[in-house]
Write a protein that holds these residues in place. Structure first.
Motif, mmCIF file in Angstrom:
data_model
loop_
_atom_site.group_PDB
_atom_site.id
_atom_site.type_symbol
_atom_site.label_atom_id
_atom_site.label_comp_id
_atom_site.label_asym_id
_atom_site.label_seq_id
_atom_site.Cartn_x
_atom_site.Cartn_y
_atom_site.Cartn_z
ATOM 1 N N PRO A 1 0.840 -1.206 0.000
ATOM 2 C CA PRO A 1 0.000 0.000 0.000
ATOM 3 C C PRO A 1 0.871 1.250 0.000
ATOM 4 O O PRO A 1 1.984 1.230 0.511
ATOM 5 N N GLY A 2 0.369 2.313 -0.589
ATOM 6 C CA GLY A 2 1.139 3.566 -0.658
ATOM 7 C C GLY A 2 0.837 4.240 -1.982
ATOM 8 O O GLY A 2 0.014 3.755 -2.772
ATOM 9 N N PRO A 3 1.516 5.337 -2.252
ATOM 10 C CA PRO A 3 1.188 6.117 -3.448
ATOM 11 C C PRO A 3 1.460 5.357 -4.757
ATOM 12 O O PRO A 3 0.900 5.696 -5.785
ATOM 13 N N ASN A 4 2.317 4.314 -4.716
ATOM 14 C CA ASN A 4 2.607 3.580 -5.959
ATOM 15 C C ASN A 4 1.649 2.415 -6.195
ATOM 16 O O ASN A 4 1.749 1.737 -7.220
ATOM 17 N N ALA A 5 0.764 2.153 -5.232
ATOM 18 C CA ALA A 5 -0.058 0.945 -5.334
ATOM 19 C C ALA A 5 -1.006 0.982 -6.540
ATOM 20 O O ALA A 5 -1.110 -0.012 -7.273
ATOM 21 N N ALA A 6 -1.687 2.117 -6.756
ATOM 22 C CA ALA A 6 -2.698 2.156 -7.829
ATOM 23 C C ALA A 6 -2.082 1.878 -9.201
ATOM 24 O O ALA A 6 -2.562 0.988 -9.926
ATOM 25 N N PRO A 7 -0.989 2.594 -9.603
ATOM 26 C CA PRO A 7 -0.409 2.248 -10.898
ATOM 27 C C PRO A 7 0.145 0.833 -10.963
ATOM 28 O O PRO A 7 0.087 0.177 -12.012
ATOM 29 N N ARG A 8 0.635 0.319 -9.835
ATOM 30 C CA ARG A 8 1.166 -1.053 -9.862
ATOM 31 C C ARG A 8 0.042 -2.063 -10.081
ATOM 32 O O ARG A 8 0.189 -3.033 -10.832
ATOM 33 N N LEU A 9 -1.097 -1.833 -9.428
ATOM 34 C CA LEU A 9 -2.223 -2.767 -9.575
ATOM 35 C C LEU A 9 -2.760 -2.738 -11.005
ATOM 36 O O LEU A 9 -3.067 -3.777 -11.599
ATOM 37 N N GLU A 10 -2.816 -1.543 -11.558
ATOM 38 C CA GLU A 10 -3.302 -1.399 -12.941
ATOM 39 C C GLU A 10 -2.381 -2.162 -13.903
ATOM 40 O O GLU A 10 -2.823 -2.901 -14.784
ATOM 41 N N ARG A 11 -1.078 -1.994 -13.700
ATOM 42 C CA ARG A 11 -0.071 -2.661 -14.540
ATOM 43 C C ARG A 11 -0.149 -4.177 -14.386
ATOM 44 O O ARG A 11 -0.064 -4.920 -15.353
ATOM 45 N N LEU A 12 -0.321 -4.598 -13.149
ATOM 46 C CA LEU A 12 -0.405 -6.034 -12.855
ATOM 47 C C LEU A 12 -1.586 -6.654 -13.595
ATOM 48 O O LEU A 12 -1.462 -7.701 -14.253
ATOM 49 N N ASP A 13 -2.741 -6.009 -13.514
ATOM 50 C CA ASP A 13 -3.933 -6.548 -14.177
ATOM 51 C C ASP A 13 -3.741 -6.591 -15.685
ATOM 52 O O ASP A 13 -4.093 -7.575 -16.346
ATOM 53 N N ALA A 14 -3.168 -5.503 -16.242
ATOM 54 C CA ALA A 14 -2.990 -5.443 -17.695
ATOM 55 C C ALA A 14 -1.981 -6.509 -18.150
ATOM 56 O O ALA A 14 -2.192 -7.198 -19.163
ATOM 57 N N ALA A 15 -0.901 -6.684 -17.395
ATOM 58 C CA ALA A 15 0.111 -7.680 -17.767
ATOM 59 C C ALA A 15 -0.460 -9.090 -17.641
ATOM 60 O O ALA A 15 -0.177 -9.963 -18.481
ATOM 61 N N ALA B 1 15.552 0.332 -9.829
ATOM 62 C CA ALA B 1 14.509 0.392 -8.793
ATOM 63 C C ALA B 1 13.728 -0.922 -8.858
ATOM 64 O O ALA B 1 13.306 -1.342 -9.937
ATOM 65 N N PRO B 2 13.526 -1.602 -7.717
ATOM 66 C CA PRO B 2 12.916 -2.933 -7.715
ATOM 67 C C PRO B 2 11.529 -3.004 -8.359
ATOM 68 O O PRO B 2 11.169 -4.022 -8.927
ATOM 69 N N HIS B 3 10.762 -1.918 -8.270
ATOM 70 C CA HIS B 3 9.437 -1.960 -8.902
ATOM 71 C C HIS B 3 9.425 -1.137 -10.183
ATOM 72 O O HIS B 3 8.379 -0.692 -10.647
ATOM 73 N N GLY B 4 10.593 -0.946 -10.766
ATOM 74 C CA GLY B 4 10.700 -0.244 -12.039
ATOM 75 C C GLY B 4 10.736 1.255 -11.869
ATOM 76 O O GLY B 4 10.589 1.798 -10.769
ATOM 77 N N GLY B 5 10.964 1.961 -13.002
ATOM 78 C CA GLY B 5 10.893 3.421 -12.985
ATOM 79 C C GLY B 5 12.240 4.099 -12.976
ATOM 80 O O GLY B 5 12.311 5.310 -13.201
#
Ligand SMILES: C[S@@+](CC[C@H](N)C(=O)[O-])C[C@H]1O[C@@H](n2cnc3c(N)ncnc32)[C@H](O)[C@@H]1O
Length: 321
Positions: free
Chosen positions: A197-211, A309-313
């Motif tokens: 959870p945190g400010p990066n969660a929403a884009p990560r979840l979106e990316r996860l679903d799309a991938a 960066a471990p979660h990209g970017g």
């Protein structure tokens, strides 16, 4: 089990505080700090096998069963009330965070390969990093690949060898001790629960679903089992006319040191390209002081090339890379 085990678990949660802070998850930093000082929760963790005492398994199980606890008091209450279900989930599941954004560093490492590429990912989880050619990229605003539902933006420093085309992937093989199915709703729910959870969660979840949708449409070949034991077999599955690439991210850390050495020796003996993103010091030959806890080291054929960066970017190419 005695005080040594209790101190070891507490120490692991204290280290997690630093990682969670670096990865913009103040909530998990706060929860981990509370666990490290809480004898009841440490007792709960001590009742689990050692491999199941990891912070991410505890937080992932809680997130799956009712969302991340909002504060330490809620965490304590939920362990008291719902400890059996939390325990069962932790026993049933593994830490399998799958982050497709790690593909940005992978494409920079594959840029010098002309012709077909056969990808073997060891520790592939749901295989979302096996599709670097199906995603699109922006490196410091410079686009690469035709626009995909998974669009990865990366800021760089240093002489990052950003390629001018995506790799031509002709085979995708994953090896995992517990492969997740990107088409399975329960596995997808677990992958979502592992997002901090945190400010990066929403884009990560979106990316996860799309991938996951992309991976489900074009399933990779998956071998269930240990990455050392099954690697030679995976190599045999690749077509003869491709360049074989073995890669892994956030995987070797789960192996004992001797087994990591064995894996590195095996990969070197196979005559394949080898791309890794692991914490500093985990790939034999990459020095511990190359990166802080909030960075991975990208190594190519065993040579450190960049901090990522471990979660990209973000990719910082090393001067000697
Ligand atoms: C943290 S996940 C990383 C997933 C993916 N590589 C990524 O970067 O998104 C680690 C994965 O390694 C797998 N794993 C750990 N030890 C393994 C082993 N000895 N053999 C095969 N898979 C293993 C786990 O099951 C898990 O799916």
């Amino acid at each position: 089990m005695g005080n040594d085990d209790r101190s070891r678990i507490a120490e692991e949660f204290r280290s997690f505080v630093e990682a969670a802070t670096g990865m913009s998850s103040p909530l998990y930093a706060q929860l981990a700090a509370a666990v490290a000082e809480d004898d009841r929760i440490l007792d709960f963790l001590l009742s689990l096998p050692r491999a199941k005492q990891q912070p991410m398994l505890l937080f992932g199980a809680l997130a799956l069963l009712g969302g991340p606890p909002a504060a330490p008091e809620e965490l304590r209450a939920r362990i008291r009330r719902d400890g059996d279900r939390v325990r069962a989930t932790m026993l049933d599941r593994f830490t399998q965070t799958n982050e497709p954004a790690r593909c940005a560093a992978l494409v920079t490492a594959l840029g010098d390969i002309t012709g077909p590429v056969g990808l073997i990912e060891v520790g592939s989880s749901a295989g979302l990093c096996l599709y670097p050619d199906r995603y699109s990229y922006e490196f410091d605003g410079r686009p690469l690949g035709s626009r995909s539902a998974v669009h990865l933006r990366t800021a760089t420093t240093g002489p990052v060898p950003v390629p001018d085309r995506l790799p031509h992937v002709t085979a995708r093989v994953g090896i995992d001790q517990n492969p997740l199915d990107p088409a399975d709703p329960d596995d997808r729910a677990w992958l979502r629960a592992l997002v901090w959870p945190g400010p990066n969660a929403a884009p990560r979840l979106e990316r996860l679903d799309a991938a996951a949708r992309i991976a489900a449409r074009e399933p990779a070949t998956v071998l269930t089992g240990d990455l050392v034991d099954r690697l030679p077999e995976a190599l045999d599955l690749l077509p003869a006319d491709c360049t074989p690439v073995v890669f892994h991210t956030a995987v070797l850390v789960y192996l004992e040191r001797a087994r990591r050495e064995e894996f590195a020796g095996l990969v070197r003996s196979l005559g394949v390209r080898w791309v890794a993103q692991e914490s500093a010091g985990i790939v034999p030959g990459t020095a511990r002081d190359l990166a802080g806890p909030e960075f991975f080291v990208l190594s190519v054929d065993g040579r450190p090339m960049a901090r990522t960066a471990p979660h990209g970017g973000r990719i910082d190419w090393l001067p000697e890379g």
